[in-house]
Design an enzyme around this catalytic site. Sequence first.
Site, PDB file in Angstrom:
ATOM      1  N   ARG A  96      12.859  32.984  22.269  1.00 32.53           N
ATOM      2  CA  ARG A  96      12.942  32.280  20.982  1.00 32.53           C
ATOM      3  C   ARG A  96      14.171  32.728  20.191  1.00 32.53           C
ATOM      4  NH1 ARG A  96       7.589  33.878  18.566  1.00 32.53           N
ATOM      5  NH2 ARG A  96       8.277  32.779  16.698  1.00 32.53           N
ATOM      6  N   LYS A 152       9.800  33.061   7.128  1.00 34.41           N
ATOM      7  CA  LYS A 152       9.895  31.795   6.381  1.00 34.41           C
ATOM      8  C   LYS A 152       8.553  31.076   6.265  1.00 34.41           C
ATOM      9  CE  LYS A 152      11.925  29.235  10.223  1.00 34.41           C
ATOM     10  NZ  LYS A 152      11.583  30.322  11.198  1.00 34.41           N
TER      11      LYS A 152
HETATM   12  P1  AMP Z   1       7.098  28.168  14.775  1.00 32.08           P
HETATM   13  O1  AMP Z   1       5.672  28.176  14.370  1.00 32.08           O
HETATM   14  O2  AMP Z   1       7.995  27.470  13.796  1.00 32.08           O
HETATM   15  O3  AMP Z   1       7.600  29.540  15.135  1.00 32.08           O
HETATM   16  O4  AMP Z   1       7.191  27.290  16.112  1.00 32.08           O
HETATM   17  C1  AMP Z   1       6.517  27.677  17.266  1.00 32.08           C
HETATM   18  C2  AMP Z   1       7.020  26.919  18.463  1.00 32.08           C
HETATM   19  O5  AMP Z   1       6.821  25.515  18.278  1.00 32.08           O
HETATM   20  C3  AMP Z   1       8.506  27.055  18.743  1.00 32.08           C
HETATM   21  O6  AMP Z   1       8.842  28.230  19.439  1.00 32.08           O
HETATM   22  C4  AMP Z   1       8.745  25.791  19.582  1.00 32.08           C
HETATM   23  O7  AMP Z   1       8.217  25.938  20.876  1.00 32.08           O
HETATM   24  C5  AMP Z   1       7.870  24.762  18.869  1.00 32.08           C
HETATM   25  N1  AMP Z   1       8.618  24.097  17.771  1.00 32.08           N
HETATM   26  C6  AMP Z   1       8.367  24.171  16.444  1.00 32.08           C
HETATM   27  N2  AMP Z   1       9.243  23.445  15.739  1.00 32.08           N
HETATM   28  C7  AMP Z   1      10.086  22.887  16.649  1.00 32.08           C
HETATM   29  C8  AMP Z   1      11.227  22.047  16.555  1.00 32.08           C
HETATM   30  N3  AMP Z   1      11.703  21.640  15.357  1.00 32.08           N
HETATM   31  N4  AMP Z   1      11.827  21.681  17.710  1.00 32.08           N
HETATM   32  C9  AMP Z   1      11.376  22.069  18.911  1.00 32.08           C
HETATM   33  N5  AMP Z   1      10.312  22.872  19.086  1.00 32.08           N
HETATM   34  C10 AMP Z   1       9.667  23.290  17.963  1.00 32.08           C
END
Ligand code: AMP
Length: 222
Positions: free
Chosen positions: A166, A13
Amino acid sequence: MKLLFLGSPGVGKGTYAQVITEALNIPHISTGDLLRNETQKDTGLGKKIEETMNQGGLVSDEILIQLIKTRIKDKDCENGFILDGFPRTKNQAENLEKLTGITHVLNFKANDEVIIERLSGRIVCKKCKTIFHKTGNKPKIENICDKCGSELHQREDDKPDSVKKRLKIYKEKTEPLIAHYDSKGLLVEITINKPISEIRDKVILKIKSYLEGKTDKIGEIK
Ligand code: AMP
């Protein structure tokens, strides 16, 4: 147009958001990137966030809601935005509803083996955060970002232990949001198993045509 991109970690995404943000000229708001910026600051809070992220946990709703509240007030969000990685919990979704309406929710899907392959091969620019893949979406020069020339690296949380956590958290906390947005009539499903380098133009075309109301579903893009 206020878009929300849902889908499992590794589904792609973030990559699609980086493509659609250019095609629609609305900002791409990745909460993962906003949080990674916080971790660059030499503060206690930054360190705590970094620890949680590296282990594959969720950062607190309170921090996330505050980040989004501030970001969507920026002038570049006047004509809309793409939210990527937020909301991830029911509480975040309910708080988002208090802040702003959402016009479309795109739920990205891919086969399990494709998701694992995408996660294990993902490499990201240290500076501008552009996403590449070791085999499917390679940079022109090995380990160097096509866009800004900085070094690419594997995210700490793309290592196997964090990935497992995750995926588990996604199933428990985020997947229920699919039904939540479906019941509001906002959801559309998109399945993409091919690498973006092969079907970039088709992805843009299909998503645009859906957003313009020319079709009411998307399905698998082949
Ligand atoms: P992503 O880049 O979207 O894969 O996010 C990486 C990490 O950031 C996630 O595994 C969470 O540790 C943290 N994170 C990102 N978005 C959120 C959210 N909406 N709520 C809580 N933690 C978040």
